[in-house]
Design a protein around this motif. Structure first.
Motif, short mmCIF file in Angstrom:
data_model
loop_
_atom_site.label_atom_id
_atom_site.label_comp_id
_atom_site.label_asym_id
_atom_site.label_seq_id
_atom_site.Cartn_x
_atom_site.Cartn_y
_atom_site.Cartn_z
N ASN A 14 30.48 62.89 52.20
CA ASN A 14 30.64 62.12 53.43
C ASN A 14 31.28 62.98 54.53
OD1 ASN A 14 30.89 59.53 54.97
ND2 ASN A 14 33.07 59.86 54.59
N CYS A 15 32.37 63.65 54.20
CA CYS A 15 33.04 64.52 55.18
C CYS A 15 32.15 65.68 55.58
CB CYS A 15 34.35 65.03 54.61
SG CYS A 15 35.60 63.76 54.37
N GLY A 16 31.45 66.24 54.61
CA GLY A 16 30.54 67.35 54.90
C GLY A 16 29.41 66.95 55.82
N PHE A 17 28.84 65.77 55.58
CA PHE A 17 27.76 65.29 56.44
C PHE A 17 28.25 65.14 57.88
CE2 PHE A 17 25.51 62.80 52.78
CZ PHE A 17 25.12 64.00 52.20
N GLN A 18 29.44 64.57 58.06
CA GLN A 18 29.97 64.39 59.41
C GLN A 18 30.23 65.74 60.07
OE1 GLN A 18 30.33 61.16 60.90
NE2 GLN A 18 30.24 62.56 62.64
N TYR A 19 30.74 66.69 59.30
CA TYR A 19 31.00 68.03 59.84
C TYR A 19 29.69 68.68 60.32
CZ TYR A 19 31.91 73.01 60.12
OH TYR A 19 31.99 74.30 60.55
N VAL A 20 28.65 68.64 59.48
CA VAL A 20 27.38 69.26 59.85
C VAL A 20 26.81 68.59 61.09
CG1 VAL A 20 24.99 69.68 59.10
CG2 VAL A 20 26.87 70.10 57.51
N LYS A 21 26.88 67.26 61.15
CA LYS A 21 26.36 66.55 62.32
C LYS A 21 27.14 66.93 63.58
CE LYS A 21 25.06 62.24 64.33
NZ LYS A 21 25.09 60.82 64.35
N ASP A 22 28.47 66.96 63.48
CA ASP A 22 29.30 67.32 64.64
C ASP A 22 29.01 68.75 65.10
OD1 ASP A 22 30.45 64.81 64.45
OD2 ASP A 22 32.34 65.54 63.57
N ARG A 23 28.77 69.64 64.17
CA ARG A 23 28.58 71.06 64.50
C ARG A 23 27.15 71.41 64.90
NH1 ARG A 23 31.83 75.87 64.28
NH2 ARG A 23 30.42 77.58 63.88
N TYR A 32 19.52 69.99 56.90
CA TYR A 32 20.44 70.21 55.78
C TYR A 32 20.08 69.30 54.60
CZ TYR A 32 24.95 70.17 53.30
OH TYR A 32 25.95 70.22 52.35
N TRP A 33 19.81 68.03 54.87
CA TRP A 33 19.42 67.09 53.81
C TRP A 33 18.11 67.50 53.16
CZ3 TRP A 33 20.65 62.41 57.39
CH2 TRP A 33 22.03 62.12 57.32
N ARG A 34 17.14 67.95 53.96
CA ARG A 34 15.87 68.39 53.38
C ARG A 34 16.07 69.62 52.48
NH1 ARG A 34 14.07 66.15 58.20
NH2 ARG A 34 14.33 68.05 59.40
N ARG A 35 16.95 70.50 52.88
CA ARG A 35 17.26 71.67 52.04
C ARG A 35 17.93 71.25 50.73
NH1 ARG A 35 19.21 76.67 55.86
NH2 ARG A 35 17.41 76.62 57.24
N ILE A 36 18.81 70.27 50.81
CA ILE A 36 19.43 69.74 49.58
C ILE A 36 18.33 69.23 48.65
CG2 ILE A 36 20.79 67.81 48.64
CD1 ILE A 36 22.67 68.13 51.07
N ALA A 37 17.40 68.47 49.20
CA ALA A 37 16.32 67.91 48.39
C ALA A 37 15.52 69.01 47.70
CB ALA A 37 15.39 67.05 49.25
#
Length: 143
Positions: A14-23, A32-37
């Motif tokens: 959750n914190c990581g997702f918010q960080y990536v979105k903010d940055r 990023y989510w597609r790469r995770i998949a």
């Protein structure tokens, strides 16, 4: 001894997702989510390619057996439907007192769609993040 599960990883994601979105913005987060998949779900992808929806059904049953959560899994014709009444990830994040990342539930939609497309399956997801529920559908693209 049961399968090990450390639910605090939900808070870290959750914190990581918010960080990536903010940055990097929404587009960066979705990439990023597609790469995770593509990079983190190799064993599931192999099973989906060889066994289709049956493998996905087994996957979801195992996930919810380990994590808990209120869910239903069933078929309508040749479509596998997953209804989550209360998401165990959101429960954990709220119990830990973390603010829920903006658009947190969208990761399920994008990650699952990417995994399914790689395996010749279709996927859709409708969610209500405020109450922690969703309805996901999966089907073969061969039909």
């Amino acid at each position: 001894m049961g399968e090990y599960l450390h639910k605090d990883f939900h808070g870290a994601l959750n914190c990581g997702f918010q960080y990536v979105k903010d940055r990097y913005g929404q587009d960066g987060l979705e990439e990023y989510w597609r790469r995770i998949a593509r990079n983190c779900y190799g064993p599931l992808l192999v099973e989906l390619r060889s066994r289709g929806l049956q493998a996905l059904e087994e996957h979801w049953n195992k996930v919810f057996e380990v994590e808990g959560g209120d869910y239903k899994l069933y078929y309508i014709d040749e479509t596998l439907v997953l209804e989550v009444e209360r998401c165990p990830a959101i429960d954990q994040i709220e119990q830990m007192g973390y603010p829920l990342a903006e658009g947190f539930c969208r990761h399920c939609e994008i990650i699952n769609k990417e995994i399914c497309e790689q395996a010749g399956l279709g996927a859709s997801c409708t969610y209500r993040q405020a109450v922690g529920s969703c309805r996901q559908k999966f089907w073969s693209l061969d039909n």
